[in-house]
Design a protein around this motif. Sequence first.
Motif, short mmCIF file in Angstrom:
data_model
loop_
_atom_site.label_atom_id
_atom_site.label_comp_id
_atom_site.label_asym_id
_atom_site.label_seq_id
_atom_site.Cartn_x
_atom_site.Cartn_y
_atom_site.Cartn_z
N TYR A 92 2.81 11.79 0.97
CA TYR A 92 2.99 10.77 -0.08
C TYR A 92 1.73 9.97 -0.32
CZ TYR A 92 7.78 11.99 1.05
OH TYR A 92 8.93 12.68 1.30
N PHE A 113 0.80 -1.22 0.00
CA PHE A 113 0.00 0.00 0.00
C PHE A 113 0.84 1.27 0.00
CE2 PHE A 113 -2.83 -3.33 1.26
CZ PHE A 113 -3.96 -3.05 0.52
N THR A 149 9.66 2.84 5.18
CA THR A 149 9.10 2.34 3.92
C THR A 149 8.03 3.30 3.39
OG1 THR A 149 9.51 0.09 4.69
CG2 THR A 149 8.01 0.33 2.84
N LEU A 150 7.42 4.07 4.27
CA LEU A 150 6.41 5.01 3.81
C LEU A 150 7.01 6.16 3.01
CD1 LEU A 150 4.21 5.49 7.04
CD2 LEU A 150 3.87 3.87 5.20
N TYR A 151 8.29 6.44 3.27
CA TYR A 151 8.94 7.61 2.68
C TYR A 151 8.90 7.54 1.15
CZ TYR A 151 12.73 10.87 1.60
OH TYR A 151 13.48 11.89 1.09
N LYS A 152 8.41 8.61 0.56
CA LYS A 152 8.29 8.70 -0.90
C LYS A 152 7.56 7.52 -1.51
CE LYS A 152 11.79 12.04 -2.05
NZ LYS A 152 12.88 12.45 -2.92
N GLY A 153 6.52 7.09 -0.81
CA GLY A 153 5.70 6.04 -1.38
C GLY A 153 4.52 6.63 -2.14
N SER A 154 3.59 5.76 -2.44
CA SER A 154 2.34 6.21 -3.04
C SER A 154 1.27 5.53 -2.19
CB SER A 154 2.28 5.78 -4.50
OG SER A 154 1.00 6.02 -5.02
N ILE A 155 0.93 6.21 -1.09
CA ILE A 155 0.27 5.52 0.01
C ILE A 155 -1.25 5.52 -0.14
CG2 ILE A 155 0.06 5.39 2.52
CD1 ILE A 155 2.68 6.99 2.68
N GLY A 156 -1.81 4.33 -0.09
CA GLY A 156 -3.27 4.18 -0.09
C GLY A 156 -3.74 3.71 1.26
N ARG A 195 -1.56 8.52 -2.13
CA ARG A 195 -1.62 8.02 -3.50
C ARG A 195 -2.13 9.09 -4.47
NH1 ARG A 195 -5.37 3.36 -3.51
NH2 ARG A 195 -3.72 2.25 -2.41
N ARG A 224 11.83 7.02 -5.63
CA ARG A 224 12.79 7.23 -4.55
C ARG A 224 14.02 6.39 -4.84
NH1 ARG A 224 11.40 4.18 1.20
NH2 ARG A 224 11.76 2.11 0.37
N ARG A 228 3.42 1.07 -2.36
CA ARG A 228 4.03 0.77 -3.66
C ARG A 228 5.53 0.94 -3.60
NH1 ARG A 228 -0.02 -1.92 -4.95
NH2 ARG A 228 0.97 -2.30 -6.95
N ASN A 229 6.11 0.63 -2.45
CA ASN A 229 7.55 0.75 -2.27
C ASN A 229 8.14 -0.60 -1.93
OD1 ASN A 229 8.54 3.27 -2.72
ND2 ASN A 229 8.23 4.00 -0.62
N LYS A 230 9.37 -0.75 -2.31
CA LYS A 230 10.13 -1.89 -1.80
C LYS A 230 10.28 -1.72 -0.30
CE LYS A 230 14.31 -4.25 -3.09
NZ LYS A 230 14.76 -4.78 -4.32
#
Lengths: 543, 335
Positions: B48, A275, A339-346, B50, B57, A277-279
């Motif tokens: 950040y 959620f 892991t949240l850093y620079k993610g695309s968080i839903g 969605r 990153r 979209r990050n590693k």
Amino acid sequence: MTPDPSSRTAVNYLNVDYGVRSWLLTKDHKRIGFLYLVSITVMFAIGGLAALAIRLDLLTPAGDLMGDDTYNKMFTMHGVAMVFFFLVPSIPAVLGNFLIPLMIGARDLAFPRLNLASWYIFILGGGITLYAVLTGGVDTGWTFYTPYSTEGSNTNVTSAALGVFVSGFSSILTGLNFLVTIHRMRAPGLRWLRLPLFVWAQYATSIIFILGTPVIAITVLLVAVERSLDIGIFDPALGGDPILFQHLFWFYSHPAVYIMILPAMGVVSEIIPCFTRNKIFGYKFIAVSSLAIALLGFLVWGHHMFVSGQSVNASLIFSFLSFAVAIPSAVKVFNWTATLYKGSIGFEAPMLYALGFIGLFTIGGLTGLFLASLGLDVHVHDTYFVVAHFHYIMVGGAVMGYLGGLHFWWPKISGKLYPEWLARVSAVIIFLGFNLTFFPQFVLGYLGMPRRYHVYPPEFQVLNVFSTAGASILGFGYLLPIVYFAWSMRYGKVASANPWNAAGLEWATPSPPPPDNFAETPVVEDDPYGYTRIDPGEELQVA
Amino acid sequence: MIPELPLFPEQASTMAGPVDQLYFFLIALSAFFSLLVAGLIIAFSIRYRRRRVRLERPEDFGMLQLEIGWTVLPFVLSMVIFYWGAMLFIDLRRPPADSLEVFAVGKRWMWKMQHLEGRREINELHVPIGQPVKVTLTSEDVIHSFFVPAFRVKQDAVPGRYTDLWFEATKPGRYHLFCAEFCGSQHARMIGQVIAMEPADFQAWLSGTERGAAPVSMAEAGKRLFTDLGCVTCHQTDDSGRGPSLVNVAGSAVELSDGSSVVADSAYLRESILRPQQRVTAGYQPIMPTYQGLVGEDQVLELIAYIESLRDRGSTPLGEVTQRKTEAATEGTAG
């Protein structure tokens, strides 16, 4: 995205066969996981009703709702049902059973018959314990402290202890099955450092199952032996040592806390990358910290015994090690946050549970430092501070993780979508209800209210009323998922193979998966959590 | 009526302040880290969330430095807390040498207290302020726990052995005494009070003058038991009896029949009364019968008080027994 039409008609593990026989004699890990899901939900309901009775009784200082003995049986039933028959099996036996073969590209666990046997043993143990409860109950607390349990109590201690003893074998066999499966049945290319963190967590948990459970099994058996045959083991009147029991009991029961929390950490480690979209950040550190927790967790049992009469030197060592075991947990929290850093968080329901987990687990972990501090533990030991602390870990942590995992993999398990907005509302209700229930208990504990108190001085009442109000909200919050999950089995929208657009082999199978999981053994060529490669514009499938 | 809503317990002992300092430090630390984690989660969640455009990153940004940082920093902090808590604990576990001695026996579901001077109480314990008080604990049946929140002290009372705790009350008042270890049906009703008094008031209370007749001291009560139970027929003041003389035994090293030796502390004396065959003094036959079931824990404490009072050169104040133990052990005087 439109649902994959093939999943509606194709043969899957749910529609391959019908009838009670096909379920009770199944060797399919997915069906066995489902059997566990139903069984532990029943146990959760029993433990939950006991909790409700406890909280209602504590509304008034005089404990007007029930008598002393009834109250004592209620909190014992709550503890025994929740710890041994819900929390310990929850994520491993339900989600672990269902997911480990799918995640590693296998067609089943290494020993499918043994897996079914584990469930029957669990049911037998649970049945014996329920028998003990229904024919008069047990009043020792889930901790069975001697000599009360062997000499003092005239309740059904022996049968309850036998129930716990029997169900322990279910844990041992499940752990064995998982270890062998993870070692021997990984798909080609699925190296250790490509394993999903959920599998790492299950691996660490299985080690504890195998090393710890035999100790609790023999310990409760010794209680039963002393009780029925008057052989002096723990009772000083018979020449035994009551403190020995505490050592043996906590040698298992402290690691058992990690049995409950490690799998939840594994679930969170799967949900957060999906959620955001990050590693996942710090994969190796999270994996290694699971093993570190499992191993260090075996060396800290004495921190339950700082006021038991244990020697000062032993207490110093146990305190030191307890601080040490806090470090890998802290490392995990920081890695998830990063892991949240620079993610695309839903913020779909699984993510709400995962974020709730991080918050509540952080508070639970930090308050653990209070208890590990020797001089401070003397005051808060056996008070509501301890009750609040371990509920933040076990309910705020383990149960939030379990619910997050159930929501995340529900489309895979059932082939249906749960109602997303209702699920988000429930997650928020549970989070708020939880905090209102348990936060006041920290204050109560420091004020000095002992745990397992049926009546209490009047100055503690207001905080107890807050707690009971919170418990009512929490109870309602737990009812919602039970209802809408059951509803969605029949009426939910059909789920596609991969509604979350998630990485991981389990999502490469149809929803629900066919009986044999994979038509062809998959070959793994990449590291896990390859989320950066998924098109960000793609919509998720939610109901 | 506005209901009572206390958020913090009363501080009524010398240790309450130091324990609370650690508590407040940990609250501050917990608040800092909780808010840090929650703040980052909320900030990242907003920044950040969605959207159509995706931020790239760099893979594994600053990973190793961060991992080392957030492993080492919590470790250092936790060692500070460990040290702080350990120092407090050592203070809590070490009664000052000049402590007043009292005894508490847990029994479902009450506390029976005894003062050396002879006063007995049920579920109440009178103590003076400004003087350390050492409470020796045991239990008649199952495990109980002696907990006084206002003093920040707690210790389990374990059947079959002696444990102890100490405190120094700082202000007069009545404080909750709870049983903190689950002990059966009326566990929650096994509550009492510690009553802290001005020293002069305490002395008046202790001598029982407000009740008329002065109480019989524990040693005196023990002496009567010693006679009534027939102990005196074998344990005489010289070594002419079938059992060893008990004069000067308490706190001394005793040679045992198996060649080892043991310091005759209260635990050993208790064992010798209840399970005399366990460790027999060298040179004597294992003929003493057990007194298990014939004497209660309170009477055992009285017998021990009497044995501790048996000194050949005048009577030794009982408070000094603890110090004498180590000296006696090195002298190696046999009983």
